[in-house]
Write a protein that holds these residues in place. Structure first.
Motif, short mmCIF file in Angstrom:
data_model
loop_
_atom_site.label_atom_id
_atom_site.label_comp_id
_atom_site.label_asym_id
_atom_site.label_seq_id
_atom_site.Cartn_x
_atom_site.Cartn_y
_atom_site.Cartn_z
N ILE A 15 24.57 -153.09 -74.97
CA ILE A 15 25.63 -154.10 -74.84
C ILE A 15 25.12 -155.19 -73.91
CG2 ILE A 15 27.99 -154.56 -74.06
CD1 ILE A 15 28.59 -151.57 -74.66
N PHE A 16 24.96 -156.39 -74.45
CA PHE A 16 24.46 -157.53 -73.69
C PHE A 16 25.62 -158.49 -73.45
CE2 PHE A 16 20.90 -155.45 -75.36
CZ PHE A 16 19.78 -155.81 -74.63
N ALA A 17 25.72 -159.02 -72.23
CA ALA A 17 26.85 -159.87 -71.86
C ALA A 17 26.35 -161.23 -71.40
CB ALA A 17 27.66 -159.21 -70.74
N PHE A 18 26.61 -162.25 -72.20
CA PHE A 18 26.28 -163.61 -71.80
C PHE A 18 27.40 -164.17 -70.94
CE2 PHE A 18 27.06 -168.12 -72.41
CZ PHE A 18 25.84 -168.66 -72.02
N SER A 19 27.03 -164.78 -69.82
CA SER A 19 28.04 -165.38 -68.94
C SER A 19 27.41 -166.45 -68.08
CB SER A 19 28.67 -164.31 -68.04
OG SER A 19 29.63 -164.90 -67.17
N HIS A 20 28.22 -167.48 -67.78
CA HIS A 20 27.80 -168.49 -66.81
C HIS A 20 28.15 -168.06 -65.39
CE1 HIS A 20 26.60 -171.51 -69.74
NE2 HIS A 20 27.72 -171.28 -70.41
N CYS A 21 28.74 -166.90 -65.25
CA CYS A 21 29.17 -166.38 -63.95
C CYS A 21 28.25 -165.25 -63.51
CB CYS A 21 30.62 -165.89 -64.03
SG CYS A 21 31.22 -165.13 -62.52
N ARG A 22 27.58 -165.43 -62.37
CA ARG A 22 26.61 -164.43 -61.93
C ARG A 22 27.28 -163.09 -61.63
NH1 ARG A 22 25.17 -166.52 -55.72
NH2 ARG A 22 27.03 -165.59 -54.75
N ASP A 23 28.54 -163.10 -61.21
CA ASP A 23 29.24 -161.85 -60.90
C ASP A 23 29.44 -160.99 -62.14
OD1 ASP A 23 30.29 -162.24 -57.89
OD2 ASP A 23 30.39 -164.14 -58.95
N VAL A 24 29.71 -161.63 -63.27
CA VAL A 24 29.85 -160.90 -64.53
C VAL A 24 28.50 -160.30 -64.92
CG1 VAL A 24 30.27 -161.13 -67.01
CG2 VAL A 24 31.81 -162.24 -65.37
N VAL A 25 27.44 -161.11 -64.81
CA VAL A 25 26.10 -160.64 -65.15
C VAL A 25 25.76 -159.39 -64.35
CG1 VAL A 25 23.63 -161.21 -65.00
CG2 VAL A 25 25.28 -162.92 -65.83
N ALA A 26 26.01 -159.43 -63.04
CA ALA A 26 25.71 -158.29 -62.18
C ALA A 26 26.56 -157.07 -62.54
CB ALA A 26 25.94 -158.67 -60.72
N ALA A 27 27.85 -157.29 -62.79
CA ALA A 27 28.75 -156.17 -63.07
C ALA A 27 28.35 -155.43 -64.34
CB ALA A 27 30.19 -156.67 -63.17
N VAL A 28 27.97 -156.17 -65.38
CA VAL A 28 27.60 -155.54 -66.65
C VAL A 28 26.28 -154.78 -66.51
CG1 VAL A 28 26.93 -155.98 -69.05
CG2 VAL A 28 28.90 -157.15 -68.06
N SER A 29 25.31 -155.38 -65.83
CA SER A 29 24.04 -154.69 -65.64
C SER A 29 24.23 -153.41 -64.81
CB SER A 29 23.02 -155.61 -64.96
OG SER A 29 22.57 -156.62 -65.85
N LYS A 30 25.11 -153.45 -63.83
CA LYS A 30 25.38 -152.26 -63.02
C LYS A 30 26.06 -151.17 -63.85
CE LYS A 30 25.93 -154.40 -58.46
NZ LYS A 30 26.90 -154.68 -57.36
N ALA A 31 26.84 -151.58 -64.85
CA ALA A 31 27.60 -150.62 -65.66
C ALA A 31 26.79 -150.03 -66.80
CB ALA A 31 28.86 -151.29 -66.20
#
Length: 367
Positions: A15-31
């Motif tokens: 599951i890859f998550a594109f976002s302009h928000c670094r917090d979203v990027v971090a949260a998905v990679s952590k999950a």
């Protein structure tokens, strides 16, 4: 849940998550997935700050960056404005008065054009910043990446990916060095083509196999993840679903609109950038479709024409015109949740569907 894409990046879920928000990027990679940071709007010094933060936050977990690399150098903002017809300028001024759009707080005109120019020069500067950080992938949102970037990526063990809206786009990406391809259907948010995800994905899989493909456009549930894998994809590329996550930096007023919207409340319009862009239907983009309105200009003139007004609308959260680039999955985004919870729900729903499919297949094979 093992696929070619989980093996490529050493992640738990494809599951890859594109976002302009670094917090979203971090949260998905952590999950257990992989966040991909859209950096087109960032000046190099701002990108340096954000990537340093991601390196510290993720402690070795993989993340990617998404670059926009135009084929030719763009004109600066003021040069573009000088060539725009006066009738278009008057229309935009009237929209500003109609919706009560104030002056921008930041006063930083031309941010997305990068020190006055939005083009390969800015993208090259962004890439040089990315090379100094722990980036695991670089994805091109606008045609194959230049050979210099592909070569540097390979030398630094950075995987190369490319967005495509047609089989031919996918073949061009692979010929240019892409190691995976994202097949993006028209249901997706942002700049998107005409072919639906359900039709496009198998076409792209057949066109570039055995290169792995991610399915994008309208993916927001575990059932859709299962469908993507059934179509031959090795995972999914998601974007819209993270706009209403707790970590999202989208203006709260825009989030409220997304939560209240249905899949029928999006529109593909050229009003914002000059290219077809799927976004939430708002009074602002509908004004461009009204009788007597001028036709949107070609890109990048339309982008230059409305850039500062759109930035102000988003900064101030102006009620009627505020919206977001969003896909038709918007109808399933009915509450705010932490990104980790969204990930967990996707995986749990997928597991339920996979169990049901296995049971159904076994039953039919038994017959």
């Amino acid at each position: 849940m093992q696929t070619k894409m989980t093996s490529m990046f050493g992640i738990e879920y494809p599951i890859f998550a594109f976002s302009h928000c670094r917090d979203v990027v971090a949260a998905v990679s952590k999950a257990g997935g992989m966040g991909v940071f859209g950096v087109s709007a960032l000046l190099p010094e701002d990108l340096e700050t954000d990537l340093a933060w991601l390196d510290r936050e993720l402690q070795g977990r993989p993340y990617g960056v998404d670059l926009v690399v135009p084929e030719s150098e763009g004109k600066d903002l003021e040069s573009l404005k000088a060539e725009i017809p006066e009738a278009h300028k008057r229309f935009v001024a009237q929209l500003g008065e109609r919706f009560g759009v104030p002056e921008r707080r930041s006063g930083r005109a031309g941010r997305e054009f990068g020190k006055g120019t939005w083009g390969p020069k800015l993208a090259a500067e962004q890439w040089q910043v990315a090379l100094n950080h722990k980036v695991a992938a670089v994805v091109s949102a606008l045609g194959p990446l230049p050979p210099s970037i592909v070569e540097a990526a390979r030398a630094n063990n950075i995987r190369v990916g490319g967005m495509s809206g047609a089989p031919e786009h996918a073949r061009r990406h692979v010929a240019g060095g892409a190691e995976f391809v994202i097949a993006q259907g028209t249901e997706a948010g942002g700049h998107t083509g005409d072919v639906s995800t359900f039709v496009l994905v198998p076409q792209v899989v057949d066109a570039v196999g055995p290169v792995p493909v991610l399915a994008a456009g309208g993916v927001g549930t575990g059932r859709q993840l299962a469908a993507a894998l059934a179509l031959g994809a090795e995972g999914v590329w998601t974007g819209s679903i993270w706009l209403t996550s707790n970590e999202s930096s989208l203006h709260p007023r825009a989030v409220e609109k997304l939560l209240a919207a249905s899949s029928f409340d999006t529109v593909r319009s050229r009003a914002r950038t000059g290219k077809p862009l799927r976004q939430l239907k708002t009074a602002w983009n509908q004004a461009w479709e009204a009788e007597g309105a001028p036709k949107p200009l070609p890109a990048p003139y339309q982008r230059a024409l409305v850039y500062e007004q759109m930035q102000s609308i988003e900064e101030h959260g102006v009620a009627e015109p505020i919206g977001s680039a969003v896909g038709q999955i918007v109808g399933t985004m009915n509450e705010r949740r932490p990104a980790a919870r969204i990930m967990r729900r996707l995986v749990e729903e997928y597991a339920e569907v996979a169990d049901q499919l296995r049971a159904t297949i076994n039953t039919h094979l038994g017959d």
